[in-house]
Design an enzyme around this catalytic site. Structure first.
Site, mmCIF file in Angstrom:
data_model
loop_
_atom_site.group_PDB
_atom_site.id
_atom_site.type_symbol
_atom_site.label_atom_id
_atom_site.label_comp_id
_atom_site.label_asym_id
_atom_site.label_seq_id
_atom_site.Cartn_x
_atom_site.Cartn_y
_atom_site.Cartn_z
ATOM 1 C CG LEU A 344 -2.082 -1.008 1.263
ATOM 2 C CD1 LEU A 344 -2.662 -1.090 2.733
ATOM 3 C CD2 LEU A 344 -2.901 -0.966 0.175
ATOM 4 N N GLY A 345 2.206 1.187 0.626
ATOM 5 C CA GLY A 345 2.848 2.488 0.752
ATOM 6 C C GLY A 345 4.275 2.033 1.308
ATOM 7 C CB ILE A 346 7.374 2.598 0.504
ATOM 8 C CG1 ILE A 346 7.261 1.220 -0.125
ATOM 9 C CG2 ILE A 346 8.943 2.351 1.003
ATOM 10 C CD1 ILE A 346 7.957 0.911 -1.484
ATOM 11 N N GLY A 347 7.432 4.216 3.401
ATOM 12 C CA GLY A 347 7.995 5.590 3.911
ATOM 13 C C GLY A 347 9.218 5.228 4.788
ATOM 14 N N GLY A 348 9.736 6.167 5.528
ATOM 15 C CA GLY A 348 10.841 6.003 6.109
ATOM 16 C C GLY A 348 10.697 5.129 7.416
ATOM 17 C CG PHE A 349 6.559 4.338 8.287
ATOM 18 C CD1 PHE A 349 6.089 3.348 8.084
ATOM 19 C CD2 PHE A 349 6.420 5.414 7.905
ATOM 20 C CE1 PHE A 349 4.815 3.129 7.083
ATOM 21 C CE2 PHE A 349 5.326 5.463 6.887
ATOM 22 C CZ PHE A 349 4.589 4.319 6.380
ATOM 23 N N GLY A 350 9.020 2.330 7.175
ATOM 24 C CA GLY A 350 8.869 1.145 6.667
ATOM 25 C C GLY A 350 7.912 0.647 5.579
ATOM 26 C CB VAL A 352 1.741 -0.088 4.956
ATOM 27 C CG1 VAL A 352 0.224 -0.165 5.368
ATOM 28 C CG2 VAL A 352 2.096 1.009 6.006
ATOM 29 C CG ASP A 463 2.530 13.026 12.486
ATOM 30 O OD1 ASP A 463 2.671 14.293 11.783
ATOM 31 O OD2 ASP A 463 3.138 11.960 12.159
#
Length: 656
Positions: A344-350, A352, A463
Site C-alpha cells: 500500500l505504501g513505503i516510507g521512512g518507517f517501513g 504497509v 501528528d
C-alpha cells in the site's frame, strides 16, 4: 379488537404446519452452518473457537414462512468460554433474519450480523437478542456484560445487565456471561399484544417469574414472509468459545422444555478430542522404510516451516497483551507472503501491506517497522494495546501487533479509499468536492474531540495531517497512525519530550517547552484545515517567498479581504462560500501563536456543526515571523522539508 381476532384466526389457519422443534444437543441435527461454526462430535453447536477475529452462524435450515403476524417461543442453553478468564469479546445473538447469508458481515462488535455500511439499515429486517461481552461506546453499549434487543443494527432499543430476579426474595442477581457456566434463556414474542420478553437464569434453575427484559414492540415492519432463525457469534482481539448446548422453538405456541439431563457435556467437549487410531504395520519392511522416510521428510518440513514463521517468544511483560498479538503465520497468509502486489505504501518507517485475515476474511493493513531496542519495544507495545481500546467511527481501528526478529508488525483496519493527501495533492488522482472535504473535516474534528476529552485517558496525537487521515468505503475521514501519540490521565500533566511530528504542523510553543498538549494538536488541526481548504501543504519552499508558509499566505489574504482566493483551484466554483470561509478562518484561529487563544476541540466541533458562532480573529497576536521561523530552524533543513513525520527522541518511530 375484532380486526385483530380476524387476522389472528386467518393466521392460525395458515400456521397448521408451524415450525416446532426441540434439540437436546445437536447430534445428527441438520443445521445451516458457516464461518467458524461447527457441530462437535458430542453434539454441541460451537459458533466460534478461541481464535481471534471470527464469525460463525448456525441457523435452522427451513424458513419460518409465516408472514409478519405471528408469535414464537424459544428456549436454549448456552455457554461462553473465554480464552482468558474475565476477558470476553464480543458475544453472540439469537437472530431472526430474511437470509442465512452473512458473508458480507464483519466479526468483532458487528457480531457477524452487520458491517460498517449495513448497520442500522431498515432494509436489514433483522431482530437480534444480543448477549454482549464487550463495551463499545460507539454503539452506546451499557457495559461489557449485557443483554439487549436489537432491530436492524447494533444500537439496542433496550438493554440491561445480564442477570435474573430471584423468586425467593425478589433480589436482582447478576450473571457473568463469560463465566464459562451454562445458562438458559427463554424468549417469547406475542404477535397480537406485540410483547417481547427475554428471561435468563443459571442452568438447572427454574424459569424466573419476572423477565429480565420486557418490551412492547411492533415487529410487523421487521418480519417478512420468509424469516430464518438461528444464532450468530463473533470474536475480536480476544478469542471465546460461543456454544449452544440445546435449543427448542415453536411458532404460535410455547416452546417445549429442554431435557437438561440429556444435554451434551460441556466439560467433555472442552477437555477431550476424538482419537483416531492408527493402523499398525507389521511384517512389511518396505512399508516401514517408506514410513521412516515420510516421518523424516515431515520433520524436515515442519522445521523449515517453523523457521519461516518463527517469531519472538512471548516474554513475561507481554502476558497481559497476548490477546492483542497476531501470529506471524496469520499475517504472512493474510498478505500472501508480503508480496509487492499487496503493497500500500513505503516510507521512512517501513512498508504497509494490505491483507485479508484467513479466518475472518477481514481486510487489514499491516505495517512493518524495524526496531532493535527491547525497552522501546516494550513501551510501544503497551501503548499499542492501550490505543487498541479506542472506539470511534472517525478513528482508524488498531487491531493488534506481532513481534518477529527485531521487527514489529502493527495491524490496522483497512481503509479502501487510502489517505486524504493522495486525493488532495497527487496528479492523476480524482479530487474531492467541497461537500466531501467538509464532511472529512468534521469527522476528524469529532475524532480529535474523542481523543482529547471523551476517552478514559487524554490522547495527544502529535501528528495530525492530511496523510494521516484515511478514507473508508463511505469516504468518511478517519484519523490514523498513532505511532507518535502520547497518553496521560485526565487531570494529569503531559510529560516533557523532544519535538516530534511534521514540519509545518508544529505549534510555536513546542520549540520552547517540548511539551505536547491538546493545544498543540489543535494547532496542527488548524494547519490541516488550511491544507484541505487550499489544496496546499503547510510548507512549500519552492514557491515564492510570500507563499512558502501557508498560514502566512492565508493570513495576508484575510487582511486584504481576499481570503477566498486561497481556496484550492481544483474546487472551481463548486463550493459553499460560508462553509469555505468558516474553515479558512477557523484554521487561522486554531493556528494562533498563543496556546490559550486556541479553541478546544469540543468548541471546534460545535463551530463546524453550527452550534457555536465563529469568534473574531484575534489578529494582533498573529506574527508572520513566528511561522516563518520554522523554515530557518536548523532541524528543519531543506531535507526535512520533504515532510515526513520527524522525531528527535529515541522512539520506535524516530526519523520516519
Amino acid at each position: 379488537m375484532l380486526l385483530k381476532l380476524i387476522l389472528w384466526f386467518v393466521h392460525f389457519k395458515l400456521a397448521t404446519s408451524a415450525i416446532d422443534f426441540r434439540f437436546n444437543g445437536f447430534k445428527g441435527v441438520n443445521l445451516s452452518l458457516d464461518g467458524s461454526a461447527v457441530l462437535t462430535y458430542n453434539g454441541l453447536l460451537m459458533l466460534t473457537d478461541l481464535n481471534k477475529q471470527l464469525k460463525g452462524h448456525g441457523f435452522y435450515p427451513t424458513s419460518l414462512g409465516l408472514g409478519n403476524l405471528f408469535s414464537f417461543s424459544t428456549t436454549f442453553v448456552f455457554a461462553i468460554v473465554p480464552e482468558y478468564p474475565g476477558m470476553g469479546c464480543c458475544g453472540f445473538a439469537f437472530t431472526l433474519s430474511p437470509s442465512k447469508d452473512f458473508s458480507h458481515a464483519f466479526p468483532t462488535k458487528y457480531m457477524g450480523l452487520f458491517n460498517s455500511t449495513s448497520d442500522e439499515n431498515p432494509s436489514n429486517h433483522v431482530l437480534a437478542i444480543e448477549f454482549d461481552t464487550a463495551m463499545n461506546p460507539e454503539v452506546r453499549d451499557l457495559n461489557a456484560n449485557h443483554v439487549g434487543i436489537d432491530i436492524n443494527g447494533l444500537v439496542s432499543i433496550r438493554s440491561i445487565t445480564a442477570g435474573f430476579t430471584s423468586d425467593d426474595n425478589g433480589e436482582q442477581m447478576n450473571l457473568n456471561l463469560i463465566s464459562g457456566n451454562p445458562m438458559q434463556v427463554w424468549i417469547d414474542y406475542d404477535g397480537m399484544d406485540m410483547q417481547l420478553n427475554v428471561t435468563l437464569a443459571p442452568l438447572w434453575q427454574p424459569r424466573p417469574s419476572l423477565s429480565l427484559l420486557s418490551s412492547t414492540i411492533n415487529l410487523s415492519s421487521v418480519f417478512l414472509d420468509d424469516m430464518y432463525v438461528g444464532f450468530s457469534a463473533s470474536t475480536g482481539g480476544v478469542g471465546s468459545q460461543h456454544i449452544i448446548l440445546g435449543w427448542s422453538l415453536k411458532v404460535d405456541g410455547r416452546a417445549h422444555d429442554l431435557n437438561l439431563a440429556s444435554l451434551p457435556s460441556l466439560q467433555q467437549s472442552l477437555t477431550s478430542s476424538k482419537k483416531k487410531p492408527l493402523a499398525l504395520l507389521s511384517g512389511l519392511p518396505l512399508a516401514v522404510a517408506v514410513l521412516v522416510l515420510i516421518v523424516a521428510f515431515s520433520v524436515m518440513f515442519i522445521v523449515m516451516r517453523k523457521r519461516k514463521f518463527s517469531e519472538e517468544s512471548l516474554e513475561d511483560w507481554e502476558l497481559d497483551f497476548e490477546p492483542h498479538r497476531f501470529s506471524y503465520r496469520q499475517l504472512f497468509k493474510a498478505t500472501k507472503g508480503f508480496k509487492d502486489e499487496n503493497l500500500l505504501g513505503i516510507g521512512g518507517f517501513g512498508k504497509v501491506y494490505r491483507g485479508v485475515l484467513p479466518s475472518s476474511r477481514i481486510e487489514v493493513a499491516v505495517k512493518r517497522v524495524s526496531h532493535d531496542s527491547r525497552q522501546g519495544m516494550r513501551e510501544f507495545v503497551a501503548e499499542i494495546v492501550s490505543l487498541g481500546k479506542l472506539r470511534h467511527r472517525n478513528l482508524v481501528q488498531l487491531l493488534g501487533y506481532c513481534r518477529r526478529k527485531g521487527e514489529l508488525l502493527i495491524v490496522y483496519e483497512y481503509m479502501p479509499n487510502g489517505s486524504l493527501d493522495k486525493l488532495l495533492f497527487y496528479e492523476g488522482e480524482p479530487t474531492l468536492n467541497w461537500d466531501q472535504r467538509f464532511q472529512v473535516i468534521k469527522g476528524v474534528a469529532n475524532g480529535l474531540q474523542y481523543l482529547h476529552e471523551d476517552w478514559e485517558q487524554i490522547v495527544i496525537h502529535r501528528d495530525v495531517k492530511a496523510s494521516n487521515v484515511l478514507l473508508d468505503s463511505d469516504m468518511n475521514g478517519r484519523l490514523g497512525d498513532f505511532g507518535l501519540a502520547r497518553l496521560y490521565s485526565h487531570g494529569g500533566a503531559p510529560q516533557t519530550t523532544n519535538v516530534v511530528g511534521t514540519p509545518g504542523y508544529f505549534a510555536p510553543e513546542l520549540i520552547r517547552t517540548h511539551k505536547s498538549t491538546t493545544n498543540s494538536d489543535v494547532y496542527a488541526f488548524g494547519a490541516f484545515l488550511l491544507e484541505v481548504a487550499c489544496g496546499r501543504r503547510p510548507l512549500e519552499p519552492k514557491k515564492e517567498a510570500n507563499q512558502q508558509v501557508l498560514l502566512d499566505w492565508v493570513l495576508s489574504n484575510w487582511n486584504r479581504g481576499t481570503i477566498l482566493e486561497t481556496r484550492d483551484p481544483k474546487l472551481g466554483e463548486d463550493y459553499v462560500v460560508d462553509e469555505l470561509e468558516l474553515v479558512l478562518k477557523l484554521g487561522l484561529i486554531c493556528s494562533h501563536t498563543l496556546p490559550t487563544a486556541r479553541p478546544s476541540m469540543r468548541q471546534v466541533t460545535q463551530i463546524l456543526h453550527g452550534d457555536l458562532p465563529l469568534p473574531d480573529l484575534p489578529i494582533p497576536h498573529f506574527s508572520s515571523s513566528d511561522s516563518s521561523a520554522f523554515i530557518e530552524t536548523e532541524c528543519f533543513s531543506a531535507y526535512a522539508l520533504s515532510f515526513p513525520s520527524m522525531s528527535s527522541e529515541s522512539s520506535l518511530f524516530s526519523g520516519r
